[in-house]
Design a protein around this motif. Structure first.
Motif, PDB file in Angstrom:
ATOM      1  N   ARG A  49       0.826  -1.075  -0.021  1.00 40.75           N
ATOM      2  CA  ARG A  49      -0.097  -0.066   0.029  1.00 40.75           C
ATOM      3  C   ARG A  49       0.805   1.326   0.113  1.00 40.75           C
ATOM      4  N   ARG A  50       2.004   1.188   0.597  1.00 41.53           N
ATOM      5  CA  ARG A  50       2.678   2.326   0.763  1.00 41.53           C
ATOM      6  C   ARG A  50       3.607   2.534  -0.407  1.00 41.53           C
ATOM      7  N   ASN A  51       3.865   1.477  -1.162  1.00 39.87           N
ATOM      8  CA  ASN A  51       4.545   1.736  -2.588  1.00 39.87           C
ATOM      9  C   ASN A  51       3.630   2.081  -3.443  1.00 39.87           C
ATOM     10  N   ASP A  52       2.334   1.786  -3.399  1.00 40.53           N
ATOM     11  CA  ASP A  52       1.370   2.379  -4.320  1.00 40.53           C
ATOM     12  C   ASP A  52       1.291   3.804  -4.006  1.00 40.53           C
ATOM     13  N   LEU A  53       0.960   4.300  -2.782  1.00 41.53           N
ATOM     14  CA  LEU A  53       0.913   5.664  -2.633  1.00 41.53           C
ATOM     15  C   LEU A  53       2.063   6.170  -3.090  1.00 41.53           C
ATOM     16  N   ILE A  54       3.417   5.974  -2.893  1.00 37.50           N
ATOM     17  CA  ILE A  54       4.582   6.438  -3.126  1.00 37.50           C
ATOM     18  C   ILE A  54       4.503   6.616  -4.817  1.00 37.50           C
ATOM     19  N   GLY A  55       3.997   5.710  -5.604  1.00 39.11           N
ATOM     20  CA  GLY A  55       3.952   6.005  -6.898  1.00 39.11           C
ATOM     21  C   GLY A  55       3.072   7.111  -7.224  1.00 39.11           C
ATOM     22  N   ASN A  56       1.815   7.087  -6.596  1.00 37.76           N
ATOM     23  CA  ASN A  56       1.172   8.189  -6.819  1.00 37.76           C
ATOM     24  C   ASN A  56       1.591   9.393  -6.488  1.00 37.76           C
ATOM     25  N   LEU A  57       2.291   9.501  -5.463  1.00 40.80           N
ATOM     26  CA  LEU A  57       2.862  10.896  -5.109  1.00 40.80           C
ATOM     27  C   LEU A  57       3.950  11.246  -5.860  1.00 40.80           C
ATOM     28  N   VAL A  58       4.817  10.189  -6.569  1.00 43.83           N
ATOM     29  CA  VAL A  58       5.801  10.710  -7.677  1.00 43.83           C
ATOM     30  C   VAL A  58       5.061  11.262  -8.792  1.00 43.83           C
ATOM     31  N   LYS A  59       3.951  10.654  -9.316  1.00 38.95           N
ATOM     32  CA  LYS A  59       3.109  11.240 -10.444  1.00 38.95           C
ATOM     33  C   LYS A  59       2.541  12.547  -9.968  1.00 38.95           C
ATOM     34  N   THR A  60       2.424  12.909  -8.945  1.00 36.71           N
ATOM     35  CA  THR A  60       1.668  14.178  -8.445  1.00 36.71           C
ATOM     36  C   THR A  60       2.840  15.404  -8.387  1.00 36.71           C
ATOM     37  N   VAL A  61       3.935  14.977  -8.016  1.00 41.48           N
ATOM     38  CA  VAL A  61       5.174  15.721  -7.886  1.00 41.48           C
ATOM     39  C   VAL A  61       5.727  16.222  -9.274  1.00 41.48           C
ATOM     40  N   LYS A  62       5.786  14.992 -10.126  1.00 41.70           N
ATOM     41  CA  LYS A  62       6.327  15.302 -11.647  1.00 41.70           C
ATOM     42  C   LYS A  62       5.733  16.428 -12.167  1.00 41.70           C
ATOM     43  N   GLY A  63       4.472  16.726 -11.995  1.00 44.82           N
ATOM     44  CA  GLY A  63       3.923  17.823 -12.418  1.00 44.82           C
ATOM     45  C   GLY A  63       4.170  19.239 -12.050  1.00 44.82           C
ATOM     46  N   ALA A  64       5.176  19.425 -11.088  1.00 44.63           N
ATOM     47  CA  ALA A  64       5.641  20.626 -10.517  1.00 44.63           C
ATOM     48  C   ALA A  64       6.922  21.013 -11.495  1.00 44.63           C
ATOM     49  N   ALA A  65       6.873  22.256 -11.894  1.00 45.55           N
ATOM     50  CA  ALA A  65       7.937  22.785 -12.857  1.00 45.55           C
ATOM     51  C   ALA A  65       9.202  22.897 -12.298  1.00 45.55           C
ATOM     52  N   ASP A  66      10.111  22.204 -12.853  1.00 45.77           N
ATOM     53  CA  ASP A  66      11.571  22.455 -12.296  1.00 45.77           C
ATOM     54  C   ASP A  66      11.813  21.552 -11.104  1.00 45.77           C
ATOM     55  N   PHE A  67      10.842  20.515 -10.704  1.00 48.02           N
ATOM     56  CA  PHE A  67      11.222  19.814  -9.470  1.00 48.02           C
ATOM     57  C   PHE A  67      12.500  18.928  -9.788  1.00 48.02           C
ATOM     58  N   GLU A  68      13.222  18.855  -8.695  1.00 50.67           N
ATOM     59  CA  GLU A  68      14.515  18.219  -8.849  1.00 50.67           C
ATOM     60  C   GLU A  68      14.330  16.708  -9.348  1.00 50.67           C
ATOM     61  N   LYS A  69      15.069  16.588 -10.363  1.00 46.31           N
ATOM     62  CA  LYS A  69      15.137  15.232 -11.174  1.00 46.31           C
ATOM     63  C   LYS A  69      15.780  14.272 -10.512  1.00 46.31           C
ATOM     64  N   SER A  70      16.706  14.563  -9.712  1.00 47.65           N
ATOM     65  CA  SER A  70      17.604  13.365  -8.989  1.00 47.65           C
ATOM     66  C   SER A  70      16.730  13.075  -7.871  1.00 47.65           C
ATOM     67  N   THR A  71      16.148  13.911  -7.112  1.00 52.08           N
ATOM     68  CA  THR A  71      15.373  13.592  -5.742  1.00 52.08           C
ATOM     69  C   THR A  71      14.035  12.609  -6.312  1.00 52.08           C
ATOM     70  N   LEU A  72      13.636  12.850  -7.392  1.00 48.35           N
ATOM     71  CA  LEU A  72      12.457  12.069  -7.826  1.00 48.35           C
ATOM     72  C   LEU A  72      12.981  10.603  -8.420  1.00 48.35           C
ATOM     73  N   GLU A  73      14.171  10.527  -8.909  1.00 49.12           N
ATOM     74  CA  GLU A  73      14.836   9.343  -9.393  1.00 49.12           C
ATOM     75  C   GLU A  73      15.131   8.553  -8.271  1.00 49.12           C
ATOM     76  N   ALA A  74      15.657   9.086  -6.983  1.00 53.90           N
ATOM     77  CA  ALA A  74      16.231   8.435  -6.004  1.00 53.90           C
ATOM     78  C   ALA A  74      14.848   7.651  -5.414  1.00 53.90           C
ATOM     79  N   VAL A  75      13.730   8.141  -5.350  1.00 50.28           N
ATOM     80  CA  VAL A  75      12.425   7.719  -4.892  1.00 50.28           C
ATOM     81  C   VAL A  75      12.143   6.440  -5.921  1.00 50.28           C
ATOM     82  N   ILE A  76      12.204   6.855  -7.056  1.00 46.58           N
ATOM     83  CA  ILE A  76      11.717   5.658  -8.045  1.00 46.58           C
ATOM     84  C   ILE A  76      12.621   4.607  -7.983  1.00 46.58           C
TER      85      ILE A  76
END
Length: 201
Positions: A49-76
């Motif tokens: 359940r946590r992994n699924d929520l994190i996947g949704n969280l990443v999708k939501t954050v990806k929409g933010a302009a200029d969000f740190e790519k390396s931070t997102l990649e680390a989570v993924i």
């Protein structure tokens, strides 16, 4: 009644008692073993359940302009690693649990860094999807704690059952199982709260 019948009856009663005890012990071992498997399933479900929520969280954050790519990649990457590790509940070893725990801890760390970074993005901090995911993540962390606690309780019951004498002598195929232990430095739960008091007007 003939005297020779008395010892035969005594032997038959004792034999019946021993056979009943033997089958009772075997059936009891099956019950505690099944309980461990069930509770481990609950642990895996909570983490999924946590992994699924994190996947949704990443999708939501990806929409933010200029969000740190390396931070997102680390989570993924951490999420991919955490979901790739499986533990066999029929033969839980300390190594398996340590590997599983390490991967989940790595995901927790990456998630914490992501959530701290979010503070720089006012639009994300007021995004309704993001707020909902925050609440669900906090709830899921509590579910994980509960599931791990219940798993450890089932392990304790199992070990007490199969290791105690005289049951131990007829349950040699049932080995001691390892309980869930926190990774070093994981005394505190994952921080999933945000400071939304300073929302932009």
């Amino acid at each position: 009644m003939k005297k020779w019948l008395i010892p035969v009856i005594i032997i038959a009663v004792v034999g019946f008692g021993l056979v009943s005890w033997y089958f009772g012990v075997k059936n009891g071992a099956i019950e505690v073993d099944q309980a461990v498997k069930k509770e481990w399933g609950n642990v895996e479900t909570s983490y999924q359940r946590r992994n699924d929520l994190i996947g949704n969280l990443v999708k939501t954050v990806k929409g933010a302009a200029d969000f740190e790519k390396s931070t997102l990649e680390a989570v993924i990457n951490a999420r991919a690693k955490a979901t790739s590790i499986t533990v066999d509940p029929t033969n839980i070893t300390p190594e398996q649990l340590a590997q599983f725990n390490q991967a989940q801890s790595g995901l927790s760390s990456a998630l914490s860094r992501l959530l701290v970074t979010v503070e720089k993005y006012p639009d994300l901090k007021v995004n309704q999807n993001f707020l909902k995911l925050q609440d669900e993540l906090a709830s899921t962390e509590n579910q994980i704690l509960t599931a791990r606690t219940r798993f450890n309780e089932s392990i304790e019951k199992y070990n007490n059952y199969v290791l105690r004498v005289p049951r131990k002598f007829v349950l040699s195929e049932y080995k001691e199982k390892e309980a869930f232990k926190a990774v070093e430095g994981a005394e505190k739960p994952v921080e999933v709260e945000f400071d939304f008091d300073n929302k932009p007007q």
